[in-house]
Motif scaffolding. Sequence first.
Motif, PDB file in Angstrom:
ATOM      1  N   CYS A 218      -3.905 -10.159 -35.848  1.00  0.00           N
ATOM      2  CA  CYS A 218      -3.072  -9.218 -35.279  1.00  0.00           C
ATOM      3  C   CYS A 218      -2.632  -8.063 -36.508  1.00  0.00           C
TER       4      CYS A 218
ATOM      5  N   CYS B 149       3.965 -10.777 -34.978  1.00  0.00           N
ATOM      6  CA  CYS B 149       3.321 -10.481 -33.588  1.00  0.00           C
ATOM      7  C   CYS B 149       3.509 -11.681 -32.644  1.00  0.00           C
TER       8      CYS B 149
ATOM      9  N   HIS C  11       2.356 -11.470 -29.604  1.00  0.00           N
ATOM     10  CA  HIS C  11       1.315 -11.207 -28.734  1.00  0.00           C
ATOM     11  C   HIS C  11       1.539 -10.845 -27.277  1.00  0.00           C
TER      12      HIS C  11
ATOM     13  N   CYS D  56      -2.698  -5.878 -31.372  1.00  0.00           N
ATOM     14  CA  CYS D  56      -2.644  -7.399 -31.128  1.00  0.00           C
ATOM     15  C   CYS D  56      -4.078  -7.883 -30.699  1.00  0.00           C
ATOM     16  N   ALA D  57      -4.627  -8.752 -31.774  1.00  0.00           N
ATOM     17  CA  ALA D  57      -5.924  -9.275 -31.529  1.00  0.00           C
ATOM     18  C   ALA D  57      -6.008 -10.131 -30.364  1.00  0.00           C
TER      19      ALA D  57
HETATM   20 ZN   LIG Z   1      -0.795 -10.619 -31.324  1.00  0.00          ZN
END
Ligand SMILES: [Zn+2]
Length: 97
Positions: A27, A32, A34, A40-41
């Motif tokens: 991220c 993060c 999320h 955000c990954a």
């Molecule tokens: Zn994230």
Amino acid sequence: MRELRLTDAAAGIADVFEDIGALAARCRFTDCEHETEPGCAILAAVEDCSLDPARLARWHKLQAEDAFNSASLAERREKDRAFGKLVRSAVKAKSDR
Ligand SMILES: [Zn+2]
């Protein structure tokens, strides 16, 4: 004893959701959550269907519970400390007499 269990719980979550943990490391922001953060990954993985949103929801729930448990532990420690101070001041007041 209780502390050990809490650490185990966090480690258990990290173990079961290793894939999400690996995504979280990518991220953009280290803090993060999320949820809506840009870069955000995890959200990106949900977006491209490589992560099951239901699985993510389960992970969020466990994280929240773990955070709650850790918070109440810290709170309890704070109360213990305040009580210790109270005892010490009471002892001191007695010896001052
Ligand atoms: Zn994230």
